[in-house]
Design a protein around this motif. Sequence first.
Motif, PDB file in Angstrom:
ATOM      1  N   THR A   1      10.723  52.379 -28.629  1.00  0.00           N
ATOM      2  CA  THR A   1       9.717  52.328 -27.568  1.00  0.00           C
ATOM      3  C   THR A   1       9.184  50.914 -27.330  1.00  0.00           C
ATOM      4  O   THR A   1       8.487  50.675 -26.340  1.00  0.00           O
ATOM      5  N   ASP A   2       9.508  49.963 -28.210  1.00  0.00           N
ATOM      6  CA  ASP A   2       9.038  48.596 -28.012  1.00  0.00           C
ATOM      7  C   ASP A   2      10.001  47.765 -27.169  1.00  0.00           C
ATOM      8  O   ASP A   2       9.769  46.574 -26.958  1.00  0.00           O
ATOM      9  N   VAL A   3      11.069  48.387 -26.672  1.00  0.00           N
ATOM     10  CA  VAL A   3      12.054  47.699 -25.840  1.00  0.00           C
ATOM     11  C   VAL A   3      12.167  48.455 -24.531  1.00  0.00           C
ATOM     12  O   VAL A   3      12.453  49.654 -24.523  1.00  0.00           O
ATOM     13  N   ASP A   4      11.964  47.778 -23.397  1.00  0.00           N
ATOM     14  CA  ASP A   4      11.923  48.458 -22.102  1.00  0.00           C
ATOM     15  C   ASP A   4      13.185  48.197 -21.288  1.00  0.00           C
ATOM     16  O   ASP A   4      13.127  47.927 -20.093  1.00  0.00           O
ATOM     17  N   THR A   5      14.331  48.254 -21.935  1.00  0.00           N
ATOM     18  CA  THR A   5      15.610  48.089 -21.249  1.00  0.00           C
ATOM     19  C   THR A   5      16.603  49.062 -21.867  1.00  0.00           C
ATOM     20  O   THR A   5      16.288  49.800 -22.806  1.00  0.00           O
TER      21      THR A   5
ATOM     22  N   ASN B   1      17.504  60.119 -24.402  1.00  0.00           N
ATOM     23  CA  ASN B   1      17.202  59.825 -23.002  1.00  0.00           C
ATOM     24  C   ASN B   1      15.781  60.203 -22.618  1.00  0.00           C
ATOM     25  O   ASN B   1      15.191  59.612 -21.715  1.00  0.00           O
ATOM     26  N   VAL B   2      15.226  61.213 -23.268  1.00  0.00           N
ATOM     27  CA  VAL B   2      13.886  61.695 -22.935  1.00  0.00           C
ATOM     28  C   VAL B   2      12.795  60.795 -23.516  1.00  0.00           C
ATOM     29  O   VAL B   2      11.720  60.655 -22.924  1.00  0.00           O
ATOM     30  N   ARG B   3      13.070  60.173 -24.644  1.00  0.00           N
ATOM     31  CA  ARG B   3      12.007  59.455 -25.364  1.00  0.00           C
ATOM     32  C   ARG B   3      11.401  58.322 -24.539  1.00  0.00           C
ATOM     33  O   ARG B   3      10.261  57.923 -24.775  1.00  0.00           O
ATOM     34  N   ARG B   4      12.106  57.853 -23.537  1.00  0.00           N
ATOM     35  CA  ARG B   4      11.585  56.791 -22.671  1.00  0.00           C
ATOM     36  C   ARG B   4      10.293  57.204 -21.976  1.00  0.00           C
ATOM     37  O   ARG B   4       9.378  56.401 -21.805  1.00  0.00           O
TER      38      ARG B   4
ATOM     39  N   ASP C   1      12.360  55.460 -32.532  1.00  0.00           N
ATOM     40  CA  ASP C   1      11.047  56.095 -32.599  1.00  0.00           C
ATOM     41  C   ASP C   1      11.058  57.591 -32.294  1.00  0.00           C
ATOM     42  O   ASP C   1      10.004  58.192 -32.096  1.00  0.00           O
ATOM     43  N   VAL C   2      12.215  58.207 -32.234  1.00  0.00           N
ATOM     44  CA  VAL C   2      12.283  59.661 -32.076  1.00  0.00           C
ATOM     45  C   VAL C   2      11.749  60.325 -33.343  1.00  0.00           C
ATOM     46  O   VAL C   2      12.077  59.918 -34.467  1.00  0.00           O
ATOM     47  N   ASP C   3      10.925  61.344 -33.166  1.00  0.00           N
ATOM     48  CA  ASP C   3      10.422  62.133 -34.293  1.00  0.00           C
ATOM     49  C   ASP C   3      11.473  63.202 -34.607  1.00  0.00           C
ATOM     50  O   ASP C   3      11.437  64.320 -34.080  1.00  0.00           O
TER      51      ASP C   3
ATOM     52  N   ALA D   1      17.122  49.583 -25.588  1.00  0.00           N
ATOM     53  CA  ALA D   1      16.236  50.390 -26.428  1.00  0.00           C
ATOM     54  C   ALA D   1      16.999  51.478 -27.180  1.00  0.00           C
ATOM     55  O   ALA D   1      16.535  51.953 -28.221  1.00  0.00           O
ATOM     56  N   PHE D   2      18.155  51.881 -26.671  1.00  0.00           N
ATOM     57  CA  PHE D   2      18.930  52.918 -27.346  1.00  0.00           C
ATOM     58  C   PHE D   2      19.527  52.373 -28.637  1.00  0.00           C
ATOM     59  O   PHE D   2      20.017  51.245 -28.698  1.00  0.00           O
ATOM     60  N   THR D   3      19.514  53.205 -29.661  1.00  0.00           N
ATOM     61  CA  THR D   3      20.067  52.796 -30.940  1.00  0.00           C
ATOM     62  C   THR D   3      20.554  54.037 -31.699  1.00  0.00           C
ATOM     63  O   THR D   3      20.573  55.143 -31.154  1.00  0.00           O
TER      64      THR D   3
END
Length: 267
Positions: free
Chosen positions: A206-210, A178-181, A221-223, A213-215
């Motif tokens: 991060t390339d999806v703005d809806t 939830n934070v990565r947005r 793209d979470v580190d 984007a969650f997967t």
Amino acid sequence: MRFALNEMGFPRDDLVSNAELLAEAGYDGIEPNLTADGPLWDDETLGAFADRLDELGLDVPAVSTTLHWERSLSSADEATRAAGIEAGERMITVAERLDAGAVLVVPAVVDEETRYDEAYDRALDSVKRLAAAGADADVTVCVENVWNDFLLSPLEFARFVDEARDSGPVGAYFDVGNVRRFGHPEQWIRILGDRIERVHVKDYRTDVDTIDAFTYPLEGDVDWAAVAEALAAVGYDDWVTAEVPPYRTAPERMPPRVASDLDHLFS
């Protein structure tokens, strides 16, 4: 770390059947969700579920709900807030029966009709009331960071938890995805520190703005290395619960695959 799966990912229809699947897949726990007309409102069903969990050797990290989106704890309408508090109190009862030790609440919903500052005050009051009930049951009220336009920085999140703790056990249910947005999860973790009582994981592209984007962990793209390092740095060594949906095809294959990924990331 101990690993669990939230009800969002359950591939089967009933709690017991899903618990059996998770035990077979190697999970340590199962996180059920209080719904409007669901089985957790019935004490007899709850007791039978608790007994089956004991047989399976599964624990419950927390009891969650989506009810606080519609029964908002920050609503200007007193009846709506009262319904949200009632749901929270039932969650505490369920958590006590299941030896969960925690409940997950959405503290507020900010929108065009709800001013941020007023929502903050009402949410704080509601969470304090639940914290007082949680103290009697030895259950921590965990506030989660969700897409509710509220507690938008780790500094404010920490402040809210600290203020609410005056009335009883309150902590952060930190959701990595939830934070990565709008930020970096590892930074939030280090700022929240020992306020973190539970952790939810999912990934974010991060390339999806809806909401799409969650997967699943390792697909966004979470580190994750930085997240694991930050959790270790603040001394967190407790529940990591995946909050992801089942696969559209062959849904029962998701839980064991995610369990393997959690073990890879955090063990």
